[in-house]
Motif scaffolding. Structure first.
Motif: not given
Length: 241
Positions: A130-133, A147-151
């Motif tokens: 959640k911190a990144l997204n 369409s995309s997420i950060l990891l």
């Protein structure tokens, strides 16, 4: 910004917007100190401060303008940080070594997916995910709208590997539903076999409000539901109360 996501909180989108705005301010004032002051205080306030000094025949540089103390210290703090990072030894400091690659990586979101499932596949905590997204402020990610997420860099490959080998049949336990008519929250919750309290919580509905026709809401996804939420709903869903 809609009921399913808030791009103002998107790490990449908000950073790009901030940098674009700083460039715009620099072109406007022709000086980075004034640009930073405007970023903190507002471009209109800086313009007025410059106009006051011009009227009194005073210089219009950052140091000569009258401004709030917060803005007065804002630029020196940034300059001090820049000097410390550039030459920490001069200040008796040792900075942690940071790998020379981005901390995070963009990963395509292949289908609708619960936030908890996405975090599990990436092998990161839900809190870190959640911190990144932070733009994804609902319990489910809708692929047609997000369409995309950060990891984290090392977890991007882990996510892809785990997704391809996963035996999880249903990765989203929520879907979008469009209210066909204006109705009470209790009636909408009952229609989808969910408590009114949970229905209100997941959709952020305040007390004593009716749901208006055409509103997009999250409801439990049934076992026989295969298709993901359509783009027209995921990308422009709204909640009218």
């Amino acid at each position: 910004q809609n009921v399913f996501r808030d791009d103002r909180r998107d790490v990449q989108a908000s950073t790009r917007a901030a940098l674009d705005y700083l460039e715009r301010l620099h072109k406007m004032f022709g000086d980075w100190h004034l640009a930073l002051a405007a970023y903190n205080w507002g471009e209109g306030n800086v313009r007025k401060a410059i106009a006051r000094n011009q009227k009194m025949g005073k210089p219009t540089t950052y140091a000569e303008l009258t401004m709030p103390m917060e803005t007065r210290f804002y630029v020196p703090k940034l300059m001090a940080m820049k000097r410390i990072v550039a030459d920490p030894r001069t200040f008796g400091l040792t900075l942690y070594s940071i790998p020379n690659h981005p901390y995070f990586q963009t990963v395509p979101l292949p289908r609708d997916m619960d936030v908890s499932i996405a975090a599990k596949l990436a092998e990161v905590s839900v809190e870190d995910f959640k911190a990144l997204n932070p733009a994804a402020h609902r319990p489910v990610l809708l692929a047609a709208g997000t369409s995309s997420i950060l990891l984290p860099w090392d977890n991007a490959v882990v996510f892809q590997r785990n997704y391809e080998s996963s035996s999880i049949g249903r990765m989203a336990s929520w879907t979008a539903w469009i209210a066909p008519s204006t109705m009470k929250v209790a009636d909408a919750a009952k229609r989808h076999n969910i408590s009114e309290a949970e229905f209100r919580a997941v959709n952020n509905i305040p007390p004593r409000m009716l749901i208006k026709a055409g509103s997009a809401l999250l409801v439990p996804r049934t076992q026989n539901m295969i298709e993901d939420v359509a783009a027209r709903v995921a990308d422009s869903g709204h909640l009218d109360l």
